[in-house]
Write a protein that holds these residues in place. Structure first.
Motif, PDB file in Angstrom:
ATOM      1  N   ASP A  69       0.867  -1.194   0.000  1.00 35.05           N
ATOM      2  CA  ASP A  69       0.000   0.000   0.000  1.00 35.05           C
ATOM      3  C   ASP A  69       0.898   1.237   0.000  1.00 35.05           C
ATOM      4  N   ALA A  70       1.082   1.831  -1.186  1.00 33.06           N
ATOM      5  CA  ALA A  70       2.028   2.943  -1.310  1.00 33.06           C
ATOM      6  C   ALA A  70       1.595   4.159  -0.498  1.00 33.06           C
ATOM      7  N   THR A  71       0.314   4.484  -0.510  1.00 33.65           N
ATOM      8  CA  THR A  71      -0.156   5.665   0.222  1.00 33.65           C
ATOM      9  C   THR A  71       0.064   5.512   1.713  1.00 33.65           C
ATOM     10  N   ARG A  72      -0.293   4.351   2.239  1.00 33.24           N
ATOM     11  CA  ARG A  72      -0.123   4.100   3.675  1.00 33.24           C
ATOM     12  C   ARG A  72       1.362   4.144   4.052  1.00 33.24           C
ATOM     13  N   THR A  73       2.202   3.522   3.236  1.00 28.73           N
ATOM     14  CA  THR A  73       3.634   3.494   3.541  1.00 28.73           C
ATOM     15  C   THR A  73       4.248   4.884   3.432  1.00 28.73           C
ATOM     16  N   PHE A  74       3.883   5.630   2.386  1.00 27.71           N
ATOM     17  CA  PHE A  74       4.391   6.991   2.217  1.00 27.71           C
ATOM     18  C   PHE A  74       4.005   7.868   3.405  1.00 27.71           C
ATOM     19  N   GLU A  75       2.732   7.824   3.800  1.00 27.62           N
ATOM     20  CA  GLU A  75       2.277   8.651   4.922  1.00 27.62           C
ATOM     21  C   GLU A  75       2.921   8.204   6.230  1.00 27.62           C
ATOM     22  N   GLY A  76       3.129   6.899   6.389  1.00 25.50           N
ATOM     23  CA  GLY A  76       3.796   6.400   7.583  1.00 25.50           C
ATOM     24  C   GLY A  76       5.229   6.881   7.682  1.00 25.50           C
ATOM     25  N   MET A  77       5.942   6.869   6.565  1.00 23.13           N
ATOM     26  CA  MET A  77       7.327   7.351   6.560  1.00 23.13           C
ATOM     27  C   MET A  77       7.370   8.856   6.822  1.00 23.13           C
ATOM     28  N   LYS A  78       6.402   9.567   6.224  1.00 22.73           N
ATOM     29  CA  LYS A  78       6.345  11.014   6.433  1.00 22.73           C
ATOM     30  C   LYS A  78       6.081  11.331   7.904  1.00 22.73           C
ATOM     31  N   ALA A  79       5.197  10.575   8.533  1.00 25.97           N
ATOM     32  CA  ALA A  79       4.913  10.774   9.957  1.00 25.97           C
ATOM     33  C   ALA A  79       6.145  10.524  10.815  1.00 25.97           C
ATOM     34  N   ARG A  80       7.064   9.715  10.299  1.00 28.14           N
ATOM     35  CA  ARG A  80       8.311   9.429  11.012  1.00 28.14           C
ATOM     36  C   ARG A  80       9.450  10.339  10.563  1.00 28.14           C
ATOM     37  N   GLY A  81       9.115  11.388   9.811  1.00 30.82           N
ATOM     38  CA  GLY A  81      10.096  12.417   9.464  1.00 30.82           C
ATOM     39  C   GLY A  81      10.916  12.140   8.231  1.00 30.82           C
ATOM     40  N   VAL A  82      10.505  11.155   7.405  1.00 27.91           N
ATOM     41  CA  VAL A  82      11.268  10.802   6.209  1.00 27.91           C
ATOM     42  C   VAL A  82      10.398  11.062   4.979  1.00 27.91           C
ATOM     43  N   LEU A  83      10.907  11.903   4.068  1.00 32.10           N
ATOM     44  CA  LEU A  83      10.153  12.263   2.871  1.00 32.10           C
ATOM     45  C   LEU A  83      10.733  11.543   1.656  1.00 32.10           C
ATOM     46  N   VAL A  84       9.920  10.679   1.029  1.00 30.46           N
ATOM     47  CA  VAL A  84      10.291  10.010  -0.220  1.00 30.46           C
ATOM     48  C   VAL A  84       9.262  10.426  -1.271  1.00 30.46           C
ATOM     49  N   LYS A  85       9.276   9.801  -2.435  1.00 27.53           N
ATOM     50  CA  LYS A  85       8.362  10.184  -3.512  1.00 27.53           C
ATOM     51  C   LYS A  85       7.364   9.059  -3.756  1.00 27.53           C
ATOM     52  N   ASN A  86       6.092   9.412  -3.641  1.00 28.83           N
ATOM     53  CA  ASN A  86       5.028   8.464  -3.973  1.00 28.83           C
ATOM     54  C   ASN A  86       4.717   8.625  -5.458  1.00 28.83           C
ATOM     55  N   ASN A  89      20.246   6.590   5.062  1.00 29.31           N
ATOM     56  CA  ASN A  89      19.703   5.330   4.545  1.00 29.31           C
ATOM     57  C   ASN A  89      19.184   4.454   5.679  1.00 29.31           C
ATOM     58  N   ALA A  90      19.890   4.454   6.800  1.00 26.31           N
ATOM     59  CA  ALA A  90      19.458   3.660   7.956  1.00 26.31           C
ATOM     60  C   ALA A  90      18.134   4.201   8.507  1.00 26.31           C
ATOM     61  N   GLN A  91      18.026   5.534   8.602  1.00 31.36           N
ATOM     62  CA  GLN A  91      16.771   6.139   9.068  1.00 31.36           C
ATOM     63  C   GLN A  91      15.620   5.822   8.111  1.00 31.36           C
ATOM     64  N   MET A  92      15.909   5.902   6.814  1.00 25.94           N
ATOM     65  CA  MET A  92      14.887   5.629   5.813  1.00 25.94           C
ATOM     66  C   MET A  92      14.415   4.185   5.897  1.00 25.94           C
ATOM     67  N   LEU A  93      15.344   3.252   6.039  1.00 23.94           N
ATOM     68  CA  LEU A  93      14.981   1.833   6.142  1.00 23.94           C
ATOM     69  C   LEU A  93      14.130   1.573   7.360  1.00 23.94           C
ATOM     70  N   ALA A  94      14.495   2.171   8.493  1.00 25.35           N
ATOM     71  CA  ALA A  94      13.726   1.982   9.725  1.00 25.35           C
ATOM     72  C   ALA A  94      12.308   2.537   9.558  1.00 25.35           C
ATOM     73  N   ALA A  95      12.183   3.707   8.957  1.00 23.76           N
ATOM     74  CA  ALA A  95      10.866   4.304   8.747  1.00 23.76           C
ATOM     75  C   ALA A  95      10.038   3.466   7.771  1.00 23.76           C
ATOM     76  N   LEU A  96      10.687   2.929   6.754  1.00 28.39           N
ATOM     77  CA  LEU A  96       9.990   2.091   5.771  1.00 28.39           C
ATOM     78  C   LEU A  96       9.470   0.812   6.430  1.00 28.39           C
ATOM     79  N   GLU A  97      10.332   0.162   7.160  1.00 35.08           N
ATOM     80  CA  GLU A  97       9.953  -1.102   7.797  1.00 35.08           C
ATOM     81  C   GLU A  97       8.797  -0.888   8.776  1.00 35.08           C
ATOM     82  N   ALA A  98       8.829   0.238   9.497  1.00 35.21           N
ATOM     83  CA  ALA A  98       7.775   0.522  10.473  1.00 35.21           C
ATOM     84  C   ALA A  98       6.461   0.924   9.810  1.00 35.21           C
ATOM     85  N   SER A  99       6.530   1.312   8.532  1.00 31.48           N
ATOM     86  CA  SER A  99       5.348   1.846   7.842  1.00 31.48           C
ATOM     87  C   SER A  99       4.705   0.868   6.882  1.00 31.48           C
ATOM     88  N   LEU A 100       5.311  -0.285   6.684  1.00 34.97           N
ATOM     89  CA  LEU A 100       4.764  -1.243   5.723  1.00 34.97           C
ATOM     90  C   LEU A 100       3.413  -1.801   6.196  1.00 34.97           C
TER      91      LEU A 100
END
Length: 363
Positions: A313-330, A352-363
């Motif tokens: 779910d790209a929207t859910r993952t993107f918003e989850g990462m954003k809530a954790r302070g990491v901005l990527v591109k949906n 990269n480590a911060q991004m991975l942690a935010a991604l894993e927590a937002s999946l």
């Protein structure tokens, strides 16, 4: 005093197709770890910052840009290994070069053709210049559809075919044999091919060695991914006579003295930026290995400083990462082939480590 009712409102003077367009969206990155725009995460070392500052401070800002532009053209030609007898022109980023190509080729009924999904400015610039844009879908694995591309060239006889090498947002390098068939087909019907090498510092291959074999191929690069996204400097290379014709539509003084001097300074210290690119490539490989271990995540090969991945779910993952302070591109709404896809920029090891942690927590 009010205008008579019969007088059209000023907004009606704006083209209807422009009013129907969406402006190019730039995400507000304030307060976020910014990994959405494929920028080099490394700055200049302090000593080089001071040296560059002194050089920029000594410039004659009261004068229009002069001969330093020619110095920069020669420096870029040497840096790129431009073949003898070929020309080079400067643009205010690749975006301006794409617009200038559209202006130069804007004949009645002219068409621009490119694989999609791809860089959005090919289509947007074509529309703004009054050219038709034809997008040819990639395969499900984001490879060139050889048969569809060749059929489209035969049918549309485009003025320009854009081939991003590697592609944005998919990050992959396409098959060279297929590219050559497209180049040959476009040349046979008298059109131009523009190879866009915006991400060349991170790619395993370049088209520069094949440029001399064609009289209808132009190669476009930028210093944005080299590490100078803030100075807006792109350059177009190709047969001298062809580049000279396109250069006629370039606005005078389009490259400021500040941009020009900063670019010359960077080329004098190219080894610093090459070391940064090497770090980014290493970080990309480590990131790809870590992403491969995440359940429910699919990635594709990358020859750029970005990675395309599909999540449940790209929207859910993107918003989850954003809530954790990491901005990527949906990018999931850009094209149907990109359903549930996100695009990650490769940062520093810590980023990269911060991004991975935010991604894993937002999946």
């Amino acid at each position: 005093m009010t205008a008579p009712e019969s007088v059209r409102p000023p907004i009606d003077r704006i083209r209807t197709d422009v009013r129907a367009m969406h402006a190019y969206a730039v995400q507000d990155a304030r307060g976020f770890l910014k990994l959405d725009a494929m920028e080099n995460p490394y700055g200049l070392p302090p000593a080089l910052q001071a040296e560059l500052g002194a050089r920029l401070g000594a410039l004659a800002l009261n004068r229009y840009p002069g001969d330093r532009g020619a110095d920069l053209q020669r420096a870029l030609a040497a840096h790129a290994g431009l073949p003898e007898g070929f020309g080079l022109m400067l643009g205010n980023g690749s975006d301006e070069l794409i617009s200038l190509l559209g202006i130069a080729c804007d004949q009645p009924g002219a068409t621009v053709l490119a694989p999609v999904p791809g860089f959005v400015m090919y289509a947007m610039s074509a529309q703004l210049q009054g050219l038709r844009f034809v997008g040819v879908p990639l395969t499900a694995d984001f490879e060139l559809d050889e048969a569809a591309m060749l059929a489209a060239i035969a049918r549309e006889k485009p003025a320009i075919v854009y081939l991003a090498y590697p592609n944005n947002p998919t990050a992959n390098l396409w098959d060279d044999a297929v590219i050559e068939k497209i180049v040959q087909a476009q040349g046979a019907q008298g059109g131009l091919v523009v190879i866009d090498e915006a991400y060349q510092p991170f790619a395993a291959r370049s088209y520069i060695d094949r440029l001399a074999g064609h009289r209808h191929v132009l190669l476009m690069r930028t210093l944005s991914k080299f590490g100078l996204a803030g100075i807006r400097l792109g350059y177009l290379m190709g047969p001298a006579a062809l580049v000279a014709e396109i250069d006629k539509v370039r606005p005078p003084y389009n490259i400021s003295v500040l941009n020009c001097e900063a670019a010359l300074f960077a080329l004098e210290h190219a080894e610093v930026f090459e070391a940064q690119a090497r770090q980014i490539r290493e970080g990309r490989d480590q990131l790809m290995a870590a992403l491969a271990r995440l359940p429910g995540v699919k990635t594709w090969p990358s020859d750029a400083n970005m990675i395309l991945l599909r999540v449940p779910d790209a929207t859910r993952t993107f918003e989850g990462m954003k809530a954790r302070g990491v901005l990527v591109k949906n990018v999931s709404k850009m094209h149907e082939l990109l359903a549930n896809c996100l695009r990650l920029t490769v940062g520093t090891a810590d980023e990269n480590a911060q991004m991975l942690a935010a991604l894993e927590a937002s999946l």
